[in-house]
Motif scaffolding. Structure first.
Motif, PDB file in Angstrom:
ATOM      1  N   GLY A 288      13.212   9.451  97.945  1.00 47.66           N
ATOM      2  CA  GLY A 288      14.626   9.174  97.774  1.00 47.66           C
ATOM      3  C   GLY A 288      15.369   9.595  99.032  1.00 47.66           C
ATOM      4  N   HIS A 289      16.598   9.141  99.163  1.00 49.71           N
ATOM      5  CA  HIS A 289      17.390   9.493 100.347  1.00 49.71           C
ATOM      6  C   HIS A 289      17.796  10.962 100.300  1.00 49.71           C
ATOM      7  CE1 HIS A 289      21.082   9.607  97.945  1.00 49.71           C
ATOM      8  NE2 HIS A 289      20.685   8.473  97.375  1.00 49.71           N
ATOM      9  N   ASN A 290      18.341  11.457 101.397  1.00 54.21           N
ATOM     10  CA  ASN A 290      18.850  12.826 101.422  1.00 54.21           C
ATOM     11  C   ASN A 290      19.935  12.992 100.360  1.00 54.21           C
ATOM     12  OD1 ASN A 290      17.220  13.527 103.578  1.00 54.21           O
ATOM     13  ND2 ASN A 290      18.751  13.022 105.114  1.00 54.21           N
ATOM     14  N   GLY A 291      19.827  14.053  99.565  1.00 52.31           N
ATOM     15  CA  GLY A 291      20.812  14.304  98.528  1.00 52.31           C
ATOM     16  C   GLY A 291      20.556  13.547  97.233  1.00 52.31           C
ATOM     17  N   ALA A 292      19.403  12.892  97.137  1.00 52.05           N
ATOM     18  CA  ALA A 292      19.111  12.095  95.931  1.00 52.05           C
ATOM     19  C   ALA A 292      18.756  12.957  94.729  1.00 52.05           C
ATOM     20  CB  ALA A 292      17.966  11.120  96.222  1.00 52.05           C
ATOM     21  N   GLY A 293      18.305  14.207  94.973  1.00 47.26           N
ATOM     22  CA  GLY A 293      17.923  15.099  93.876  1.00 47.26           C
ATOM     23  C   GLY A 293      16.477  15.546  93.923  1.00 47.26           C
ATOM     24  N   LYS A 294      15.777  15.203  94.996  1.00 49.74           N
ATOM     25  CA  LYS A 294      14.349  15.541  95.091  1.00 49.74           C
ATOM     26  C   LYS A 294      14.116  17.057  95.106  1.00 49.74           C
ATOM     27  CE  LYS A 294      13.437  13.473  98.977  1.00 49.74           C
ATOM     28  NZ  LYS A 294      14.859  13.215  99.338  1.00 49.74           N
TER      29      LYS A 294
ATOM     30  N   SER B 249       5.588  -3.854 101.178  1.00 46.78           N
ATOM     31  CA  SER B 249       5.353  -2.484 101.630  1.00 46.78           C
ATOM     32  C   SER B 249       6.267  -1.561 100.828  1.00 46.78           C
ATOM     33  CB  SER B 249       5.662  -2.342 103.122  1.00 46.78           C
ATOM     34  OG  SER B 249       7.059  -2.439 103.355  1.00 46.78           O
ATOM     35  N   LEU B 250       5.866  -0.292 100.711  1.00 47.35           N
ATOM     36  CA  LEU B 250       6.699   0.673 100.008  1.00 47.35           C
ATOM     37  C   LEU B 250       8.052   0.821 100.694  1.00 47.35           C
ATOM     38  CD1 LEU B 250       6.976   2.767  97.751  1.00 47.35           C
ATOM     39  CD2 LEU B 250       5.920   4.449  99.285  1.00 47.35           C
ATOM     40  N   GLU B 251       8.062   0.736 102.015  1.00 48.40           N
ATOM     41  CA  GLU B 251       9.315   0.838 102.764  1.00 48.40           C
ATOM     42  C   GLU B 251      10.283  -0.265 102.371  1.00 48.40           C
ATOM     43  OE1 GLU B 251      10.655   1.636 107.353  1.00 48.40           O
ATOM     44  OE2 GLU B 251       9.081   0.152 107.018  1.00 48.40           O
ATOM     45  N   ASN B 252       9.794  -1.503 102.274  1.00 46.64           N
ATOM     46  CA  ASN B 252      10.664  -2.617 101.897  1.00 46.64           C
ATOM     47  C   ASN B 252      11.207  -2.454 100.488  1.00 46.64           C
ATOM     48  OD1 ASN B 252      10.424  -3.913 104.346  1.00 46.64           O
ATOM     49  ND2 ASN B 252       8.774  -5.276 103.682  1.00 46.64           N
ATOM     50  N   VAL B 253      10.339  -2.035  99.569  1.00 43.42           N
ATOM     51  CA  VAL B 253      10.771  -1.831  98.184  1.00 43.42           C
ATOM     52  C   VAL B 253      11.821  -0.746  98.111  1.00 43.42           C
ATOM     53  CG1 VAL B 253      10.037  -1.040  95.898  1.00 43.42           C
ATOM     54  CG2 VAL B 253       8.620  -2.654  97.166  1.00 43.42           C
ATOM     55  N   PHE B 254      11.593   0.351  98.833  1.00 40.22           N
ATOM     56  CA  PHE B 254      12.539   1.459  98.823  1.00 40.22           C
ATOM     57  C   PHE B 254      13.903   1.021  99.372  1.00 40.22           C
ATOM     58  CE2 PHE B 254      14.463   5.093 101.134  1.00 40.22           C
ATOM     59  CZ  PHE B 254      14.707   5.919 100.048  1.00 40.22           C
ATOM     60  N   LEU B 255      13.904   0.308 100.485  1.00 37.62           N
ATOM     61  CA  LEU B 255      15.151  -0.142 101.093  1.00 37.62           C
ATOM     62  C   LEU B 255      15.899  -1.129 100.204  1.00 37.62           C
ATOM     63  CD1 LEU B 255      14.015  -0.502 104.815  1.00 37.62           C
ATOM     64  CD2 LEU B 255      15.439   1.300 103.830  1.00 37.62           C
ATOM     65  N   GLU B 256      15.145  -1.992  99.527  1.00 43.63           N
ATOM     66  CA  GLU B 256      15.767  -2.938  98.599  1.00 43.63           C
ATOM     67  C   GLU B 256      16.420  -2.204  97.417  1.00 43.63           C
ATOM     68  OE1 GLU B 256      12.582  -5.507  97.512  1.00 43.63           O
ATOM     69  OE2 GLU B 256      12.450  -6.429  99.518  1.00 43.63           O
ATOM     70  N   LEU B 257      15.733  -1.215  96.866  1.00 47.15           N
ATOM     71  CA  LEU B 257      16.295  -0.448  95.744  1.00 47.15           C
ATOM     72  C   LEU B 257      17.483   0.378  96.173  1.00 47.15           C
ATOM     73  CD1 LEU B 257      12.956   0.705  94.063  1.00 47.15           C
ATOM     74  CD2 LEU B 257      14.620  -0.899  93.096  1.00 47.15           C
ATOM     75  N   GLU B 258      17.432   0.904  97.386  1.00 46.68           N
ATOM     76  CA  GLU B 258      18.563   1.679  97.911  1.00 46.68           C
ATOM     77  C   GLU B 258      19.791   0.817  98.098  1.00 46.68           C
ATOM     78  OE1 GLU B 258      19.102   5.179  99.193  1.00 46.68           O
ATOM     79  OE2 GLU B 258      17.866   5.151  97.400  1.00 46.68           O
ATOM     80  N   ALA B 259      19.591  -0.444  98.433  1.00 50.45           N
ATOM     81  CA  ALA B 259      20.708  -1.359  98.718  1.00 50.45           C
ATOM     82  C   ALA B 259      21.378  -1.847  97.432  1.00 50.45           C
ATOM     83  CB  ALA B 259      20.217  -2.540  99.525  1.00 50.45           C
ATOM     84  N   GLU B 260      20.682  -1.783  96.328  1.00 48.23           N
ATOM     85  CA  GLU B 260      21.231  -2.317  95.066  1.00 48.23           C
ATOM     86  C   GLU B 260      22.369  -1.450  94.549  1.00 48.23           C
ATOM     87  OE1 GLU B 260      18.004  -2.644  92.346  1.00 48.23           O
ATOM     88  OE2 GLU B 260      17.052  -4.322  93.430  1.00 48.23           O
TER      89      GLU B 260
END
Length: 235
Positions: A34-40, A224-235
């Motif tokens: 998750g991004h910085n501050g996401a709760g990880k 790729s996991l990177e593409n999936v992550f970026l797509e979910l982050e953009a939603e």
């Protein structure tokens, strides 16, 4: 091995973790991204028993963290992204201190320290004060101290930060060996290429909420996991 049920943690008006549930089984390397501050880190520190949480429950190998925190902590190891070690100690004194806490026999600890210190190439530095160690050396020492009592569950926050490529490769191998022996690993990382190659399962968190979880194939499909992550982050 690790069961998180409806975990919620707030800071003032902000929900750092919002009703999060995960189940990590023996033998699994489970990535948490998750991004910085996401709760990880809040989630990881809650699982490690460092942070109290507002609601929900955490079970370590079937034992409630709320009801039996000491019993749970006997079964886990926690490796933070920035190890906070007792710098007035030498490396070997610190490792013996940790071994004393977990009641590890002299024979067992000496064998473990010898093997891991050789593997991570810091054996010659163990008599030096930790204050003289580089960040990478402190990270290696923290890893060795975490493995000294053969934990069933290892919780790691950005474990590859500060490690050189060889040490990172060694750690990946140890992670797989631990899980092949029936242990489990729950770790956060921003290095998505590592997560994609290493993890059996993955969880993606955004603004405290779990937005995607499953096996690596289920989460990323043909992308790729990177593409999936970026797509979910953009939603």
């Amino acid at each position: 091995m690790l069961k998180i049920n409806n975990l919620t943690k707030t800071y003032g008006d902000k929900k750092a973790v919002d009703n999060l549930s995960l189940n990590i089984l023996p033998g699994e390397i489970y990535g948490f991204i998750g991004h910085n501050g996401a709760g990880k880190t809040t989630t990881i520190k809650s699982v490690a028993g460092i942070l109290q949480f507002d609601s929900g429950e955490i079970f370590i190998n079937g034992t409630s963290l709320k009801e039996n925190p000491i019993e749970c902590k006997k079964q886990i190891a926690y490796i933070p992204d920035n190890p906070d070690l007792y710098e007035f100690m030498s490396g070997i004194k610190y490792l013996n201190f940790i071994a004393d806490i977990f009641g590890i026999s002299a024979k067992e600890r000496n064998e473990k320290i010898e093997k891991l210190a050789e593997l991570f190439e810091i054996k010659k530095d163990l008599n030096n004060p930790i204050s003289a160690y580089s960040h990478g050396m402190k990270q290696k020492l923290a890893i060795i101290s975490a493995l000294i009592h053969n934990p069933k569950l290892i919780i790691m926050d950005e474990p590859f930060v500060g490690l050189d490529p060889k040490a990172s490769h060694i750690l990946k191998g140890l992670m797989r060996d631990i899980c092949n022996s029936g242990g489990a690993i729950f770790f956060s990382t921003h290095v998505l290429e590592v997560a994609e190659k290493l993890c059996d399962k993955i969880a993606i968190i955004k603004n405290g909420k779990l937005i995607k979880t499953g096996t690596m194939e289920e989460v990323k499909g043909d992308e790729s996991l990177e593409n999936v992550f970026l797509e979910l982050e953009a939603e």
